[in-house]
Write a protein that holds these residues in place. Sequence first.
Motif, PDB file in Angstrom:
ATOM      1  N   LEU A   1       0.831  -1.201   0.000  1.00  0.00           N
ATOM      2  CA  LEU A   1       0.000   0.000   0.000  1.00  0.00           C
ATOM      3  C   LEU A   1       0.869   1.256   0.000  1.00  0.00           C
ATOM      4  O   LEU A   1       0.603   2.214  -0.737  1.00  0.00           O
TER       5      LEU A   1
ATOM      6  N   CYS B   1       2.611   1.667  -3.472  1.00  0.00           N
ATOM      7  CA  CYS B   1       1.690   2.160  -4.494  1.00  0.00           C
ATOM      8  C   CYS B   1       1.371   3.637  -4.276  1.00  0.00           C
ATOM      9  O   CYS B   1       1.288   4.415  -5.243  1.00  0.00           O
ATOM     10  N   ARG B   2       1.200   4.025  -3.026  1.00  0.00           N
ATOM     11  CA  ARG B   2       0.900   5.422  -2.723  1.00  0.00           C
ATOM     12  C   ARG B   2       2.057   6.323  -3.148  1.00  0.00           C
ATOM     13  O   ARG B   2       1.846   7.386  -3.742  1.00  0.00           O
TER      14      ARG B   2
ATOM     15  N   GLU C   1      -2.275   4.035  -6.257  1.00  0.00           N
ATOM     16  CA  GLU C   1      -3.042   3.388  -5.197  1.00  0.00           C
ATOM     17  C   GLU C   1      -4.120   2.464  -5.750  1.00  0.00           C
ATOM     18  O   GLU C   1      -4.546   1.513  -5.076  1.00  0.00           O
TER      19      GLU C   1
ATOM     20  N   ALA D   1      -3.143  -1.226  -5.723  1.00  0.00           N
ATOM     21  CA  ALA D   1      -2.768  -1.855  -4.455  1.00  0.00           C
ATOM     22  C   ALA D   1      -3.543  -3.148  -4.198  1.00  0.00           C
ATOM     23  O   ALA D   1      -2.969  -4.159  -3.780  1.00  0.00           O
TER      24      ALA D   1
END
Length: 282
Positions: free
Chosen positions: A61, A64-65, A70, A73
């Motif tokens: 997470l 990806c952020r 995101e 994710a």
Amino acid sequence: MSASGSSHVQAARKVLADRLREMCRDAGLDGKQLASLCGWHPSKVSRISTAKTAPSAEDLLVWCRACGKEDQAADLVASLRAVEGMWVEWRRMERTGLRRAQEAVLPLFDRTVWFRAYSSWLVPGLLQTRGYTEDVLRAVQQRRVPVDDVADAVRVRMDRQRVLRDGRRRFAFLIEESVLVNGLGDVDTQAEQLERLITAGALPNVSVGIVPSRLNRTRMPVEGFWIFDTTQVNVELVSGHLTLTQPSEVAMYAGTFAALGDMAVYGSNARALIAAAIDALG
């Protein structure tokens, strides 16, 4: 973990790591920049991106952020869970007894329409008689399971055979000829089991092929495996249970099954080999 089990898992981890590394590159970030955005030491990014360390769901997470992705994710977390579930050691699967391990596969059997099974060790479970199953599971329990729930486990496996009576399902079994002369039980148990192979092979939705023992084979015996439809392969190894869902790996086992199937004999020729094994029991 066996070398075979660990190699499959490591390959799946590498696929996940490659996706993460590609995401980082597409975001225009290098390892140090990504580490800074994630609040990690650069070595953690290096270990994850080279598949030396498996990420946690939270790691994915955060990654990806930092890359502005995101929306990917959830898919990556699902891939992580698939990798984590690929390999299970028998001692972990069977720590509470054999019954629960037998029950765990019931949903898979209930949703499968096309079964393909190859066995080089024992008669496949769906074709086993109660006596043969009891001998097999008793041997397993005595070797590695402290809890004795063999009677319950046998009942679950016998109940699982109900799928054979469902005409919409198809079954193809390949058995090495050596299995016909290898048995854990006594003569009566083995004879009953061999007779069961003959009757099962007569069912309209069941194919039983025997791979003859001979020289100059084009394919040597391999580990036993099950193919469920075209989506999953289960492989039983000495130390654990391997689940494969990658299409390329499923296709590889399907190809192996087809090649072994080309070497097998069926119908009256298969029955002749089984009958010879019965006669050899005396």
